[in-house]
Design a protein around this motif. Structure first.
Motif, PDB file in Angstrom:
ATOM      1  N   ASN A 110       0.853  -1.180   0.000  1.00 28.93           N
ATOM      2  CA  ASN A 110       0.000   0.000   0.000  1.00 28.93           C
ATOM      3  C   ASN A 110       0.894   1.236   0.000  1.00 28.93           C
ATOM      4  O   ASN A 110       2.106   1.167   0.178  1.00 28.93           O
ATOM      5  CB  ASN A 110      -0.990  -0.029   1.157  1.00 28.93           C
ATOM      6  N   ASP A 111       0.289   2.387  -0.232  1.00 34.38           N
ATOM      7  CA  ASP A 111       1.062   3.618  -0.385  1.00 34.38           C
ATOM      8  C   ASP A 111       1.852   3.969   0.870  1.00 34.38           C
ATOM      9  O   ASP A 111       2.986   4.443   0.783  1.00 34.38           O
ATOM     10  CB  ASP A 111       0.136   4.773  -0.762  1.00 34.38           C
ATOM     11  N   ASP A 112       1.245   3.768   2.046  1.00 34.68           N
ATOM     12  CA  ASP A 112       1.945   4.096   3.288  1.00 34.68           C
ATOM     13  C   ASP A 112       3.194   3.230   3.465  1.00 34.68           C
ATOM     14  O   ASP A 112       4.260   3.730   3.822  1.00 34.68           O
ATOM     15  CB  ASP A 112       1.024   3.907   4.497  1.00 34.68           C
ATOM     16  N   LEU A 113       3.046   1.934   3.203  1.00 38.34           N
ATOM     17  CA  LEU A 113       4.196   1.044   3.370  1.00 38.34           C
ATOM     18  C   LEU A 113       5.268   1.361   2.326  1.00 38.34           C
ATOM     19  O   LEU A 113       6.460   1.385   2.637  1.00 38.34           O
ATOM     20  CB  LEU A 113       3.755  -0.417   3.266  1.00 38.34           C
ATOM     21  N   ARG A 114       4.851   1.633   1.118  1.00 40.78           N
ATOM     22  CA  ARG A 114       5.809   1.977   0.061  1.00 40.78           C
ATOM     23  C   ARG A 114       6.583   3.249   0.445  1.00 40.78           C
ATOM     24  O   ARG A 114       7.803   3.309   0.321  1.00 40.78           O
ATOM     25  CB  ARG A 114       5.086   2.165  -1.269  1.00 40.78           C
ATOM     26  N   ALA A 115       5.858   4.240   0.947  1.00 41.49           N
ATOM     27  CA  ALA A 115       6.516   5.487   1.353  1.00 41.49           C
ATOM     28  C   ALA A 115       7.446   5.241   2.538  1.00 41.49           C
ATOM     29  O   ALA A 115       8.544   5.802   2.592  1.00 41.49           O
ATOM     30  CB  ALA A 115       5.465   6.539   1.701  1.00 41.49           C
ATOM     31  N   ALA A 116       7.013   4.398   3.465  1.00 38.08           N
ATOM     32  CA  ALA A 116       7.853   4.105   4.624  1.00 38.08           C
ATOM     33  C   ALA A 116       9.115   3.350   4.198  1.00 38.08           C
ATOM     34  O   ALA A 116      10.204   3.607   4.720  1.00 38.08           O
ATOM     35  CB  ALA A 116       7.067   3.293   5.653  1.00 38.08           C
ATOM     36  N   LEU A 117       8.982   2.444   3.256  1.00 39.40           N
ATOM     37  CA  LEU A 117      10.154   1.706   2.764  1.00 39.40           C
ATOM     38  C   LEU A 117      11.152   2.645   2.090  1.00 39.40           C
ATOM     39  O   LEU A 117      12.358   2.432   2.165  1.00 39.40           O
ATOM     40  CB  LEU A 117       9.730   0.607   1.784  1.00 39.40           C
ATOM     41  N   ALA A 165       7.772   3.583  13.399  1.00 38.05           N
ATOM     42  CA  ALA A 165       7.662   5.013  13.708  1.00 38.05           C
ATOM     43  C   ALA A 165       6.974   5.764  12.574  1.00 38.05           C
ATOM     44  O   ALA A 165       6.073   6.571  12.805  1.00 38.05           O
ATOM     45  CB  ALA A 165       9.050   5.592  13.976  1.00 38.05           C
ATOM     46  N   VAL A 166       7.379   5.481  11.344  1.00 36.42           N
ATOM     47  CA  VAL A 166       6.794   6.182  10.198  1.00 36.42           C
ATOM     48  C   VAL A 166       5.330   5.798  10.029  1.00 36.42           C
ATOM     49  O   VAL A 166       4.464   6.657   9.837  1.00 36.42           O
ATOM     50  CB  VAL A 166       7.594   5.875   8.905  1.00 36.42           C
ATOM     51  N   LEU A 167       5.033   4.496  10.121  1.00 36.97           N
ATOM     52  CA  LEU A 167       3.651   4.046   9.921  1.00 36.97           C
ATOM     53  C   LEU A 167       2.752   4.507  11.069  1.00 36.97           C
ATOM     54  O   LEU A 167       1.593   4.862  10.837  1.00 36.97           O
ATOM     55  CB  LEU A 167       3.604   2.528   9.755  1.00 36.97           C
ATOM     56  N   ASP A 168       3.268   4.509  12.300  1.00 38.61           N
ATOM     57  CA  ASP A 168       2.478   5.018  13.424  1.00 38.61           C
ATOM     58  C   ASP A 168       2.176   6.502  13.241  1.00 38.61           C
ATOM     59  O   ASP A 168       1.066   6.952  13.499  1.00 38.61           O
ATOM     60  CB  ASP A 168       3.208   4.805  14.750  1.00 38.61           C
ATOM     61  N   ALA A 169       3.169   7.257  12.803  1.00 40.10           N
ATOM     62  CA  ALA A 169       2.955   8.692  12.576  1.00 40.10           C
ATOM     63  C   ALA A 169       1.893   8.913  11.511  1.00 40.10           C
ATOM     64  O   ALA A 169       1.037   9.784  11.644  1.00 40.10           O
ATOM     65  CB  ALA A 169       4.266   9.355  12.169  1.00 40.10           C
ATOM     66  N   ARG A 170       1.920   8.121  10.466  1.00 36.37           N
ATOM     67  CA  ARG A 170       0.907   8.248   9.413  1.00 36.37           C
ATOM     68  C   ARG A 170      -0.464   7.823   9.915  1.00 36.37           C
ATOM     69  O   ARG A 170      -1.467   8.412   9.555  1.00 36.37           O
ATOM     70  CB  ARG A 170       1.291   7.411   8.205  1.00 36.37           C
ATOM     71  N   ALA A 171      -0.510   6.788  10.750  1.00 42.45           N
ATOM     72  CA  ALA A 171      -1.794   6.304  11.265  1.00 42.45           C
ATOM     73  C   ALA A 171      -2.458   7.343  12.150  1.00 42.45           C
ATOM     74  O   ALA A 171      -3.673   7.486  12.150  1.00 42.45           O
ATOM     75  CB  ALA A 171      -1.590   5.005  12.034  1.00 42.45           C
TER      76      ALA A 171
END
Length: 194
Positions: A110-117, A165-171
């Motif tokens: 998904n876009d969030d995971l792609r951006a986090a990667l 950290a990145v995914l939590d911040a986005r969530a």
């Protein structure tokens, strides 16, 4: 070196040709994951990897674990690509070029995971992709990355920490925006000045 009369290829070339036919799609999928969904860079990496594998085809065939050799070559191509000077000078374009057919098969990220990667360094990203998306164990991942199992563990731990950290911040960003909208809506309905 024997040459096939019908195709004009040597035995070595024919083996490499069969390898490319059998493995290219998998290499593109892996490269797409390693580049966090950048299909154009993934295609470039696969091309660079296949070139290196062709040159070292004898070593690939003699390797104890040819799959690890191929993965390591792909990761090294990614790291080499990041080190190039032109990469640092690359500028965004006003219009995006046509997208390749591999866009739809970027490993279902998904876009969030792609951006986090994308926030991870190439080795951390490769460790996460091989450990969790390809389900390789620590030894296989270390073999693919050309490092020790301890390095895989530390790279993976740091990568997961950064991803969380990145995914939590986005969530939490979305609920905050939603909460603000709800508060503003309530304020407007009740005629209260904030």
């Amino acid at each position: 070196m024997r040459r096939d009369e019908s195709s004009g290829r040597s035995e070595r070339d024919e083996q490499f040709h069969q390898f490319v036919l059998a493995r290219r799609a998998e290499l593109v999928r892996t490269a797409t994951l390693l580049t966090a969904g950048d299909a154009h860079l993934a295609e470039d990496l696969v091309q660079a990897t296949l070139t290196k594998l062709y040159v070292a085809w004898g070593s690939v065939r003699r390797a104890d674990n040819p799959d690890a050799y191929v993965r390591r070559t792909l990761v090294n191509a990614l790291i080499d690509e990041r080190r190039r000077l032109w990469w640092r000078r690359e500028r965004p374009m006003a219009e995006l070029p046509d997208r390749s057919a591999v866009d739809g098969d970027s490993g279902h990220l998904n876009d969030d995971l792609r951006a986090a990667l994308k926030d991870l360094g190439p080795r951390m990203r490769a460790a996460v992709v091989f450990r969790y998306l390809y389900d390789l164990d620590i030894a296989q991942t270390a073999d693919a990355l050309g490092c020790s199992p301890g390095t895989v563990k530390s790279q993976t731990a740091r990568a997961l920490e950064r991803l969380r950290a990145v995914l939590d911040a986005r969530a939490f960003r979305l609920p905050t925006v939603v909460q603000r909208a709800a508060v503003q809506s309530t304020v407007v309905r009740q005629g209260v000045t904030p």
